[in-house]
Design a protein around this motif. Structure first.
Motif, PDB file in Angstrom:
ATOM      1  N   THR A 158      -7.872 -27.056 -12.194  1.00  0.00           N
ATOM      2  CA  THR A 158      -7.486 -26.027 -11.231  1.00  0.00           C
ATOM      3  C   THR A 158      -8.187 -24.719 -11.555  1.00  0.00           C
ATOM      4  N   HIS A 309     -20.908 -27.110  -9.319  1.00  0.00           N
ATOM      5  CA  HIS A 309     -20.065 -27.121  -8.122  1.00  0.00           C
ATOM      6  C   HIS A 309     -20.790 -27.739  -6.931  1.00  0.00           C
ATOM      7  N   SER A 315     -13.163 -29.447   3.003  1.00  0.00           N
ATOM      8  CA  SER A 315     -12.833 -28.184   2.335  1.00  0.00           C
ATOM      9  C   SER A 315     -12.732 -27.051   3.351  1.00  0.00           C
ATOM     10  N   SER A 346     -14.060 -28.891  -5.304  1.00  0.00           N
ATOM     11  CA  SER A 346     -12.983 -27.908  -5.173  1.00  0.00           C
ATOM     12  C   SER A 346     -12.960 -27.351  -3.756  1.00  0.00           C
ATOM     13  N   SER A 347     -11.837 -26.753  -3.406  1.00  0.00           N
ATOM     14  CA  SER A 347     -11.574 -26.115  -2.116  1.00  0.00           C
ATOM     15  C   SER A 347     -10.747 -27.023  -1.219  1.00  0.00           C
ATOM     16  N   GLN A 349      -8.215 -29.027  -1.911  1.00  0.00           N
ATOM     17  CA  GLN A 349      -8.032 -30.381  -2.420  1.00  0.00           C
ATOM     18  C   GLN A 349      -6.576 -30.661  -2.813  1.00  0.00           C
ATOM     19  N   HIS A 368     -12.146 -32.854 -10.327  1.00  0.00           N
ATOM     20  CA  HIS A 368     -11.469 -32.658  -9.060  1.00  0.00           C
ATOM     21  C   HIS A 368     -10.477 -31.511  -9.236  1.00  0.00           C
ATOM     22  N   LEU A 369     -10.825 -30.362  -8.694  1.00  0.00           N
ATOM     23  CA  LEU A 369     -10.020 -29.155  -8.875  1.00  0.00           C
ATOM     24  C   LEU A 369      -9.161 -28.904  -7.645  1.00  0.00           C
TER      25      LEU A 369
END
Length: 420
Positions: A158, A309, A315, A346-347, A349, A368-369
């Protein structure tokens, strides 16, 4: 591939004949100028000029994508704009194995030429001399897994939120909660590096005290990517601050410090480099301008990032799912028989994005953030982490999300909260 030349692939749009436009590109980025000059001998051109390797005609459009192009002299009436795929090759001895000078050659002034209404660097093929100069990721996927002791599944992580404004003592509470939740990875936001209200050294002290305290209790030490982005002369000091405190990861804004800055950091880095690509949209969002991620990620890997990234499926950003999938596959495709980096998703998720990600990307070698998908889980952060792991378990086992949720309460809660 020739080991003494660099091959660059472009997508171009021009009101000129494609062959003429390709020759303009080759001349501009090597020996040519707009007029013949003394000293530009045939011998010199033969040794130092860029070559047009291939031209593939694509569609013709009636309006230019970008302003400022100049049509051919004598053009009357409507003008057609030709799109094509062009491959150029450049002699390595023009610039040597140097990332900054590679960029000056394959990009340089090309974007400003008035013969073009669109130009995009799509891909690069580099000779082994670059491998000898730039050793690439020091940790990569396997080294990161070993350091964090996370195997057989994606890293679940995260981003600290709020992005900015937390004092070191307030940050302590956030980190403590996430570490106790069993999360694998936490990162600073790209906006928060070394601000006067919460200097990096104070944040490092607070974060690492909490991480070590939880590790003593649970046996799991969270990997925290401290944002050390700064002026070049400060990078080493920031890195040293993290390592001395027992930190196991540093984050750097690639486009803020430049690829040469990343390569400089790689020389002395003792922990993985988490590469954030903020500002990337300015380089790539227009499909007829800038650079494709395929080319960009190769230079990032050369410079030495260990994680990179790639956005994520569905997202909040503009990028298409197809582009994200290709970006992830680019990162894990070997370069010089290695140099793979950990793609970071990310974004927007949550656990429910795991099956689609696995199905499309075909790998568990990702970070996986999830922000709200973990911290905003109705059962709290620990349940949020469990739901993310359960989402990937369902994906890898080939069981539908809803079927798996029947026996996994945290996943069921996540679907109820985020799946509508």
């Amino acid at each position: 591939m020739s080991q003494d030349r660099v091959f660059a692939t472009y997508h171009i749009e021009t009101p000129y004949d494609l062959e003429y436009a390709a020759k303009v590109m080759a001349g501009e980025q090597s020996t040519g100028t707009f007029i013949a000059v003394p000293g530009e001998t045939e011998e010199l051109k033969d040794k130092f000029s860029a070559k047009v390797v291939s031209i593939e005609e694509l569609e013709v459009v009636s309006t230019p994508t970008l302003p400022g192009s100049k049509p051919p002299k004598g053009s009357n009436g409507s003008i057609s704009y030709h799109r094509g795929k062009v491959v150029l090759s450049f002699p390595l001895h023009n610039f040597g194995p140097s990332i900054p000078n590679l960029l000056a050659t394959v990009a340089g002034n090309l974007y400003e030429l008035r013969e073009f209404s669109g130009l995009r660097l799509m891909d690069l093929e580099l000779p082994h001399a670059f491998m000898e100069k730039y050793p690439g990721p020091k940790f990569g996927i396997e080294g990161t897994r070993k350091l964090a002791n996370v195997y057989n599944r994606p890293f679940i992580g995260t981003i600290v939120k709020p992005s900015i404004g937390l004092t070191p003592d307030e940050l302590r509470v956030v980190v403590r909660d996430l570490a106790l939740a069993g999360i694998d990875f936490i990162k600073d936001d790209e906006l928060n590096a070394n601000p006067p209200y919460a200097p990096l050294k104070n944040r490092v002290k607070a974060v690492m005290e909490e991480i070590e305290r939880v590790a003593d209790k649970t046996g799991k030490k969270v990997m925290y990517a401290f944002n050390i982005t700064d002026d070049i002369d400060q990078l080493e000091r920031n890195h040293e601050t993290v390592v001395k405190a027992g930190g196991t990861c540093v984050m750097v804004g690639i486009n803020s410090v430049g690829l040469a800055g990343v390569a400089h950091l790689r020389k002395y880095s003792e922990v993985p480099i988490h590469g954030h690509r903020n500002q990337w949209g300015a380089m790539t969002r227009c499909p007829q301008l800038g650079m494709e991620f395929t080319a960009y990620q190769k230079m990032c890997r050369l410079a030495g990032v260990d994680h990179l990234h790639c956005n994520a499926l569905d997202s909040k950003f503009y990028e298409s799912n197809e582009s994200v999938i290709k970006s992830v596959k680019d990162c894990i495709t070997p370069m010089f028989d290695g140099y793979t980096v950990m793609p970071v998703l990310s974004s927007g998720q949550w656990a429910g994005t795991a099956p689609g990600s696995y199905s499309a990307m075909g790998t568990i070698d990702v970070m996986h953030l999830a922000g709200g998908g973990i911290i905003g889980h109705p059962g709290g952060s620990e349940a949020g982490v469990k739901s993310m792991i359960q989402g990937w378990e369902a994906a890898v086992s080939g069981v539908s999300l809803h079927e798996y949720a029947k026996t996994h309460f945290e996943l069921a809660q996540a679907i109820e909260k985020f799946g509508k």
